[in-house]
Design an enzyme around this catalytic site. Structure first.
Site, PDB file in Angstrom:
ATOM      1  N   ARG A 103       0.448 -26.291  12.458  1.00 31.20           N
ATOM      2  CA  ARG A 103       0.174 -27.587  11.847  1.00 31.20           C
ATOM      3  C   ARG A 103      -0.741 -27.407  10.631  1.00 31.20           C
ATOM      4  NH1 ARG A 103       3.750 -28.576  14.529  1.00 31.20           N
ATOM      5  NH2 ARG A 103       4.122 -30.196  16.083  1.00 31.20           N
ATOM      6  N   TYR A 110       5.970 -45.234  16.079  1.00 34.80           N
ATOM      7  CA  TYR A 110       4.745 -45.210  15.274  1.00 34.80           C
ATOM      8  C   TYR A 110       5.079 -44.858  13.814  1.00 34.80           C
ATOM      9  CZ  TYR A 110       0.653 -42.989  13.196  1.00 34.80           C
ATOM     10  OH  TYR A 110      -0.330 -42.612  12.329  1.00 34.80           O
ATOM     11  N   LEU A 118      -5.048 -32.436  19.846  1.00 38.14           N
ATOM     12  CA  LEU A 118      -5.449 -31.112  20.323  1.00 38.14           C
ATOM     13  C   LEU A 118      -6.961 -30.874  20.294  1.00 38.14           C
ATOM     14  CD1 LEU A 118      -4.669 -28.245  21.242  1.00 38.14           C
ATOM     15  CD2 LEU A 118      -4.428 -27.646  18.818  1.00 38.14           C
ATOM     16  N   ASN A 145      -2.525 -33.440   9.926  1.00 34.50           N
ATOM     17  CA  ASN A 145      -3.336 -33.526  11.159  1.00 34.50           C
ATOM     18  C   ASN A 145      -4.827 -33.685  10.829  1.00 34.50           C
ATOM     19  OD1 ASN A 145      -0.723 -32.330  11.988  1.00 34.50           O
ATOM     20  ND2 ASN A 145      -1.718 -32.267  13.983  1.00 34.50           N
ATOM     21  N   SER A 151       1.337 -41.653   7.202  1.00 34.67           N
ATOM     22  CA  SER A 151       1.332 -40.480   8.084  1.00 34.67           C
ATOM     23  C   SER A 151       2.504 -39.559   7.774  1.00 34.67           C
ATOM     24  CB  SER A 151       1.458 -40.974   9.528  1.00 34.67           C
ATOM     25  OG  SER A 151       1.741 -39.899  10.391  1.00 34.67           O
ATOM     26  N   ILE A 163     -11.062 -42.367  11.298  1.00 34.98           N
ATOM     27  CA  ILE A 163     -10.910 -42.057   9.872  1.00 34.98           C
ATOM     28  C   ILE A 163     -11.608 -43.120   9.025  1.00 34.98           C
ATOM     29  CG2 ILE A 163      -9.250 -41.656   7.997  1.00 34.98           C
ATOM     30  CD1 ILE A 163      -7.301 -40.560  10.113  1.00 34.98           C
ATOM     31  N   LYS A 204       4.904 -47.023   9.972  1.00 37.28           N
ATOM     32  CA  LYS A 204       4.302 -46.552   8.710  1.00 37.28           C
ATOM     33  C   LYS A 204       5.317 -46.650   7.572  1.00 37.28           C
ATOM     34  CE  LYS A 204       0.274 -45.478  10.430  1.00 37.28           C
ATOM     35  NZ  LYS A 204      -0.936 -46.248  10.069  1.00 37.28           N
ATOM     36  N   ILE A 255      -1.517 -25.470  26.408  1.00 38.07           N
ATOM     37  CA  ILE A 255      -0.863 -25.233  25.116  1.00 38.07           C
ATOM     38  C   ILE A 255       0.624 -25.505  25.333  1.00 38.07           C
ATOM     39  CG2 ILE A 255      -0.171 -23.458  23.451  1.00 38.07           C
ATOM     40  CD1 ILE A 255      -2.913 -22.225  23.682  1.00 38.07           C
ATOM     41  N   ILE A 303      -6.640 -58.150  12.590  1.00 32.99           N
ATOM     42  CA  ILE A 303      -5.646 -58.310  11.518  1.00 32.99           C
ATOM     43  C   ILE A 303      -4.562 -59.321  11.909  1.00 32.99           C
ATOM     44  CG2 ILE A 303      -6.020 -56.136  10.323  1.00 32.99           C
ATOM     45  CD1 ILE A 303      -3.716 -54.904  11.851  1.00 32.99           C
TER      46      ILE A 303
HETATM   47  N1  UDP Z   1      -1.076 -29.572  21.604  1.00 31.64           N
HETATM   48  C1  UDP Z   1      -1.219 -28.733  22.696  1.00 31.64           C
HETATM   49  N2  UDP Z   1      -1.933 -29.188  23.771  1.00 31.64           N
HETATM   50  C2  UDP Z   1      -2.489 -30.426  23.820  1.00 31.64           C
HETATM   51  C3  UDP Z   1      -2.335 -31.275  22.694  1.00 31.64           C
HETATM   52  C4  UDP Z   1      -1.632 -30.808  21.592  1.00 31.64           C
HETATM   53  O1  UDP Z   1      -0.722 -27.603  22.703  1.00 31.64           O
HETATM   54  O2  UDP Z   1      -3.100 -30.785  24.835  1.00 31.64           O
HETATM   55  C5  UDP Z   1      -0.325 -29.087  20.435  1.00 31.64           C
HETATM   56  C6  UDP Z   1       0.860 -29.947  20.090  1.00 31.64           C
HETATM   57  O3  UDP Z   1       2.000 -29.551  20.804  1.00 31.64           O
HETATM   58  C7  UDP Z   1       0.994 -29.709  18.581  1.00 31.64           C
HETATM   59  C8  UDP Z   1      -0.446 -29.439  18.135  1.00 31.64           C
HETATM   60  O4  UDP Z   1      -1.176 -29.134  19.316  1.00 31.64           O
HETATM   61  O5  UDP Z   1       1.754 -28.550  18.352  1.00 31.64           O
HETATM   62  C9  UDP Z   1      -1.079 -30.645  17.469  1.00 31.64           C
HETATM   63  O6  UDP Z   1      -0.874 -31.754  18.304  1.00 31.64           O
HETATM   64  P1  UDP Z   1      -1.591 -33.132  18.079  1.00 31.64           P
HETATM   65  O7  UDP Z   1      -1.167 -34.042  19.200  1.00 31.64           O
HETATM   66  O8  UDP Z   1      -3.060 -32.933  17.881  1.00 31.64           O
HETATM   67  O9  UDP Z   1      -1.025 -33.653  16.688  1.00 31.64           O
HETATM   68  P2  UDP Z   1       0.500 -33.853  16.183  1.00 31.64           P
HETATM   69  O10 UDP Z   1       0.859 -32.586  15.465  1.00 31.64           O
HETATM   70  O11 UDP Z   1       1.337 -34.140  17.370  1.00 31.64           O
HETATM   71  O12 UDP Z   1       0.381 -35.014  15.261  1.00 31.64           O
END
Ligand code: UDP
Length: 320
Positions: free
Chosen positions: A220, A140, A189, A169, A116, A13, A144, A206, A53
């Site tokens: 999300r 985590y 993801l 996200n 976050s 970011i 924050k 998934i 830091i």
């Molecule tokens: N997710 C998934 N498979 C993966 C990684 C993530 O199905 O290998 C799903 C996860 O359960 C969530 C969404 O994708 O519902 C987003 O997950 P990510 O870890 O990217 O971000 P988060 O929402 O946890 O901050």
């Protein structure tokens, strides 16, 4: 020229934020220890200091003559924060304290902090507005929260003004492909899908298709990283024009399901992906979505990217 120190500016970011500031003619110095940030992400137009830091003297030196700090440094893997909280206490908490203390000593009065949606924990209602109780369910998220609380105290006691930007996200890449570094060992993801699409990993899972959502998979609020970046620039601008300190959600206000992300990715990539359905991942709420009106109102900010396919395309462009 406004001088901004972008701490963590070689990361995913941070590098997009640095680019946005350069585009808007700020004088930008990136401060990064390159532990996860990468030199490939740096633009030549920004100065660069390799520093930690946790190195207070180095931080103080970097802050001389700076008008504002953007703090995006720290650890960000939720699972790891539960296994190894010490790492997060030192990097995210002690590191953030060092930044505030260095600001006090060098008389820097403005900070934009990368917070976050993890500060909210399991949503009590949707969409989540900034008044929603803060109740993080992982360490985590707690780090924050702590920094948000600290900034409020440092404002009262030391006159430091802040904007805490609570990202939902973050996804996508700079459309002009100026950010070159890919994240190693991605936990999220979309980068996992990209690894599967390019055979860096053998398919993906998934997590859960029995949620009470539009298609059974989690929903999300995916916000493009370049939209996050413009919000940081606007936050700096607003702090300089006298806006009060704020905590602001950064999201689109729209949900996309995991299945929709996967389907859209297949369309963008132009081939079927190898994946299977697995049990729910511990701690995943069914739906997370921002009420993002306050950021629109305070910053005059709206996300440019609203189509998940377009967002995924900017990520896929990194691969082709
Ligand atoms: N997710 C998934 N498979 C993966 C990684 C993530 O199905 O290998 C799903 C996860 O359960 C969530 C969404 O994708 O519902 C987003 O997950 P990510 O870890 O990217 O971000 P988060 O929402 O946890 O901050």
């Amino acid at each position: 020229m406004v001088k901004v120190l972008v701490i963590g500016g070689a990361g995913y970011i941070g590098s997009h934020v640095a680019l946005e500031l350069i585009d808007k003619s700020y004088d930008v110095t990136v401060y990064d220890n390159l532990s996860t940030g990468q030199k490939a992400n740096l633009t030549q137009e920004a100065k660069f200091i390799q520093g930690d830091i946790l190195d207070f003297q180095s931080l103080k030196n970097a802050m001389k003559g700076v008008d504002a700090v953007i703090h995006l440094a720290g650890k960000k893997a939720v699972g790891e924060s539960m296994q190894n909280p010490q790492l997060y206490a030192v990097n995210n908490m002690q590191g953030s304290i060092n930044i505030l203390n260095a600001m006090v000593e060098e008389n820097v009065k403005n900070i934009v902090f990368s917070s976050s949606a993890a500060v909210y924990g399991i949503p009590q209602y949707l969409p989540i507005d900034e008044q929603h109780p803060k109740n993080p369910m992982n360490f985590y998220g707690y780090t924050k929260c702590m920094m948000e609380d600290l900034m409020a105290w440092y404002e009262k006691l030391k006159g430091i003004r802040y904007m805490a930007l609570r990202y939902f996200n973050a996804v996508g890449y700079d459309a002009l492909k100026r950010v070159k570094g890919k994240e190693a060992n991605p936990q999220n993801l979309l980068p996992i899908i990209m690894d599967a699409a390019t055979s860096r990993r053998d398919g993906f899972q998934i997590f859960g298709n029995d949620y009470d959502t539009k298609d059974g998979t989690c929903e999300r609020d995916y916000i493009h990283v370049s939209d996050l970046a413009t919000a940081h620039e606007k936050a700096i601008h607003k702090l300089f024009s006298g806006e009060q300190s704020r905590c602001l959600n950064l999201g689109t206000g729209k949900t996309v399901s995991v299945q929709q992300v996967v389907d859209a990715a297949e369309q963008v990539i132009g081939k079927p992906l190898k994946y299977s359905y697995a049990p729910r991942r511990a701690g995943d709420p069914a739906v997370l979505v921002a009420k993002a009106d306050l950021a629109f109102k305070v910053l005059g900010w709206t996300p440019r990217y609203t189509d998940i396919k377009e967002i995924i395309q900017t990520t896929w462009n990194m691969e082709i």
